[in-house]
Design an enzyme around this catalytic site. Structure first.
Site, PDB file in Angstrom:
ATOM      1  N   ASP A 192       0.952  -1.591   0.249  1.00  0.00           N
ATOM      2  CA  ASP A 192      -0.120   0.155   0.140  1.00  0.00           C
ATOM      3  C   ASP A 192       0.949   1.097   0.065  1.00  0.00           C
ATOM      4  O   ASP A 192       1.907   1.320   0.115  1.00  0.00           O
ATOM      5  CB  ASP A 192      -1.398   0.159   1.307  1.00  0.00           C
TER       6      ASP A 192
HETATM    7  C1  GLC Z   1      -4.781   3.774   0.245  1.00  0.00           C
HETATM    8  C2  GLC Z   1      -5.384   3.118   0.806  1.00  0.00           C
HETATM    9  C3  GLC Z   1      -5.335   1.905  -0.774  1.00  0.00           C
HETATM   10  C4  GLC Z   1      -5.540   2.706  -1.806  1.00  0.00           C
HETATM   11  C5  GLC Z   1      -3.947   3.242  -2.228  1.00  0.00           C
HETATM   12  C6  GLC Z   1      -4.371   3.653  -3.489  1.00  0.00           C
HETATM   13  O1  GLC Z   1      -3.140   4.744   1.037  1.00  0.00           O
HETATM   14  O2  GLC Z   1      -4.860   2.409   2.165  1.00  0.00           O
HETATM   15  O3  GLC Z   1      -6.461   1.249   0.029  1.00  0.00           O
HETATM   16  O4  GLC Z   1      -5.678   1.334  -3.055  1.00  0.00           O
HETATM   17  O5  GLC Z   1      -3.704   3.348  -0.899  1.00  0.00           O
HETATM   18  O6  GLC Z   1      -4.945   5.055  -3.655  1.00  0.00           O
END
Ligand code: GLC
Length: 748
Positions: free
Chosen positions: A284
């Protein structure tokens, strides 16, 4: 008989051929991948592991970004939302880079792309796989027209604490319901052919235990007893992977002291070996380098080493892989075979997406953005998701001639009704309740009274009270702005924000019936105002078509069809609160409970109930998991089991009669729970194992049947193996988790 045998032989043979064909295809793909890897320089391998973040608001495409693609330094992009940028970057990758390996473009397409469906917690309230699948399918059709072929959904974090902002995106508190939804989402995003250019690779996230963060505080510590991790939190991920989810995203949190992004046990032993996952794992946002803040990595290089060796294939936005793989290889801390393994996993999914054959966005595919059939599906989903929690004196549905005072900050809030994680949905396309009342030429007056959900000013209450006095019924649209839930937006107090409670009390004082419609990203504690309102309808954040859906419910064209996917607390002090809890050695009961105000002054220390409860908030939720009313009533009877003794090889058939005892057609969600009364680990007081939606005309009776196989009674105990233990089980079949007809059977 002969024909039937022949037919089943033919089917089995066909399945055999398809499996063989798939295996051959897989083999061919693996051979191609081996060939590609053999030609790759180390830089090009490292490039495939990079997911580069961009902003959908990027005005120009930086030359350096294009050069990085040309040099093979990027494997995938996030948030490139200008189609000409998508086309330009892909052309560079395919035509100008040394090996022509195509990029994959990703986006958070969670509950809609342009046409927005209810937030995922609302979709979970539909208790309907078809509704979830439709939301995913429409999302993929619309999003893929922008070149997005990989979405960061479904989010499968079991959530038991409504203070957590991301409960809004979750499938709720139950592993069975979450697993049914997980399968539906993957099928909806992907269809049965990931090569289809309207298909999106799904991403089961966040692996794992993100929803177990202490205190519902986002990103916080998750300490999860391993059997609980396996019996609850892993279940929806197993379902998603079984349904073919080709990617998994690690969570920000640590799991029992080890951050998910560097957790070799989790990513290699559990995910790949035990769950047979052969796609790729993406971190993430910056979660790899966040292992430094966690105190698990000493520095960026150490973070890269931990993540690479744990089996994390692709690094989102941070660049620890870019910066340190070469040094780690030289120092022998990471092996090149491991890098090749990670690259292989990524290339495999690019082949499954058919990007090598068809790398470019299908320009003829317009996505049918906001097409009438998409909007109709979003409206149907909003109806299916809305949960009627209270409806005293059958205040709803209203007669068409009713004079209505439409009050409150969420009655005309086109952006707020879309909810969290709706980057591409445009509020200009929202149809608000006010708009729907206007379009329908309903008899109403409108007073917003508060500018937004956190507005503390009571300046406009007088106008609201006046409108209420001049009307037959008051409908208050209250709740949370979209920004008050979602990522990083946990709340310690989950009452209605601002002066909304005061507004409700002010209009209730007129004595007119009050209908409260809540739009929010979580259950809202309404104990302070529940006695001031006749009706409570939870609409979650219903999406683009909130207005038409709620109008149809309020005037009875449709009945609210949702059931709670999470337990609804009386106060946030009760949280975490969930139905599938353990019984404890001193279970609470009405008999033993003494409410705080009833305790005599100077009471002797041991005079109270001595069972598990709160002196002030008691031991029950405001509304239980699975609860929801409709516009008719139902009666269940005649619960029957095919046998009261079951061997481990047998299946139990369960039937129950359900009658529509009201005066209009309606739909009920019949829910089947089991209780394993004695286990080598203590077992939950109830566990949802099946549910069925049943439509019944007025006065109609139907028989609903379920099959329970012995496998459904298995659980993981302290051996970390799934066990099936003989003993007595209760079966409950009812309309929510705190009711139902009960029968008992013994597993031999
Ligand atoms: C965010 C979220 C994740 C998301 C990613 C890309 O911080 O935790 O769920 O898919 O970044 O946007």
């Amino acid at each position: 008989m002969k024909t039937a045998k022949l037919y089943s032989f033919f089917i089995l043979a066909l399945i055999g051929c398809i499996n063989t064909l798939n295996a051959q295809l897989d083999e061919k793909t693996e051979t191609k991948i081996t060939e590609i890897i053999s030609k790759m320089t180390l830089d090009q391998k490292i490039g495939q592991l990079a997911l580069r973040g961009t902003s959908s608001r990027t005005k120009v495409l930086p030359e350096q970004l294009k050069q990085d693609v040309r040099d093979g330094k990027v494997g995938a992009f996030l948030n490139v939302m200008k189609t000409d940028y998508v086309d330009e970057l892909q052309t560079i990758a395919v035509k100008e880079s040394a090996l022509g390996i195509p990029l994959v473009f990703s986006r958070d397409v969670i509950h809609g792309f342009k046409t927005i469906f209810p937030i995922p917690l609302g979709l979970a309230a539909s208790w309907d796989a078809e509704t979830a699948k439709t939301s995913a399918r429409v999302s993929a059709i619309e999003g893929s027209s922008f070149g997005v072929r990989w979405t960061f959904a479904p989010m499968l974090d079991i959530a038991r604490d409504s203070r957590w902002g991301r409960i809004a995106e979750s499938p709720g508190e139950d592993p069975y319901l979450a697993s049914v939804l997980a399968k539906a989402y993957v099928e909806g995003f992907q269809t049965d052919n990931l090569a289809d250019q309207t298909a999106m690779a799904s991403c089961a996230k966040h692996f794992i235990g993100y929803g177990a963060a202490i205190g519902g505080r986002d990103y916080n510590t998750a300490i999860i007893h391993e059997p609980l991790l396996r019996n609850v939190y892993l279940k929806p991920f197993e379902a998603a992977i079984e349904a073919g989810a080709p990617t998994v995203m690690t969570s920000f949190n640590e799991v029992n002291g080890v951050p998910a992004s560097g957790n070799k046990w989790l990513l290699s032993d559990v995910l790949r070996k035990e769950m047979n996952f052969n796609g790729f794992v993406v971190s993430d946002w910056d979660s790899v380098i966040e292992m430094i803040a966690h105190g698990y990595a000493a520095d960026e290089k150490h973070a890269a080493e931990l993540a690479l060796n744990a089996g994390l294939d692709m690094e989102m936005t941070s660049k620890s892989y870019d910066n340190h793989v070469k040094a780690l290889l030289k120092e022998g801390k990471v092996k090149e075979e491991q890098i090749d393994f990670l690259v292989r996993n990524i290339l495999r999914i690019k082949f499954q997406l058919n990007l090598f054959e068809k790398p470019y966005r299908l320009k003829s595919h317009t996505g049918n953005l906001y097409a009438p059939e998409h909007l109709a599906k979003a409206k149907a989903a909003a109806i299916k998701s809305s949960v009627l929690l209270k409806n005293e004196n059958n205040t709803l549905p209203l007669a068409a001639t009713t004079k209505v005072a439409v009050i409150g900050p969420l009655a005309d809030a086109p952006r707020e009704q879309l909810g969290t994680w709706t980057f591409d949905g445009e509020k200009e396309h929202s149809v608000t309740p006010l708009q729907a009342f206007t379009d329908a030429k309903a008899s109403f007056t409108f007073v917003k009274a508060l500018t937004h959900s956190r507005d503390q000013s009571e300046k406009k209450f007088e106008a609201a009270v006046k409108a209420a006095e001049q009307s037959d019924v008051v409908v208050v649209f209250a709740g949370e702005e979209a920004i008050l839930s979602g990522e990083a937006h946990s709340r310690a107090n989950i009452d209605l924000p601002g002066a909304q409670e005061a507004l409700i009390k002010a209009v209730a004082k007129t004595g007119k019936p009050v209908v409260l419609v809540i739009m929010a990203g979580r259950p809202i504690t309404i104990t302070n105002i529940i006695d001031d309102v006749d009706t409570v309808l939870m609409a979650w954040h219903p999406g683009t078509m909130a207005g038409p859906a709620l109008y149809d419910i309020i005037y009875g064209k449709s009945e609210p069809q949702g059931r709670l996917p999470v337990t609804w607390p009386k106060t946030s002090g009760q949280l975490p609160l969930f139905y599938n809890h353990k019984n404890t050695g001193r279970p609470s009961s009405v008999e033993s409970f003494v409410q705080m105000d009833d305790i005599p002054v100077g009471a002797w220390q041991s005079s109270l109930g001595n069972t598990t409860h709160y002196l002030d908030a008691g031991f029950t939720p405001h509304f239980p998991f699975g609860y929801g009313l409709g516009y008719t009533t139902f009666a269940l009877s005649n619960l029957k089991l095919s046998k009261t003794e079951l061997t481990k090889a047998e299946t139990l058939e369960v039937t129950v009669s359900i009658k529509n005892t009201g005066d209009r057609a309606g739909e009920e969600v019949v829910q089947l729970y089991i209780q394993d009364k004695v286990g080598s680990l203590t077992r939950p007081v109830r566990e949802l194992k099946r549910f069925k939606r049943v439509k019944l005309n007025k006065g109609e009776t139907k028989t609903v049947s379920f099959s329970i196989a012995a496998k459904d009674l298995e659980f993981v105990n302290n051996t970390m193996k799934s066990v099936l233990e003989s003993g007595e089980f209760n079966i409950y079949v009812g309309q929510h988790s705190a009711s139902g007809l009960m029968a008992t059977f013994t597993l031999k």
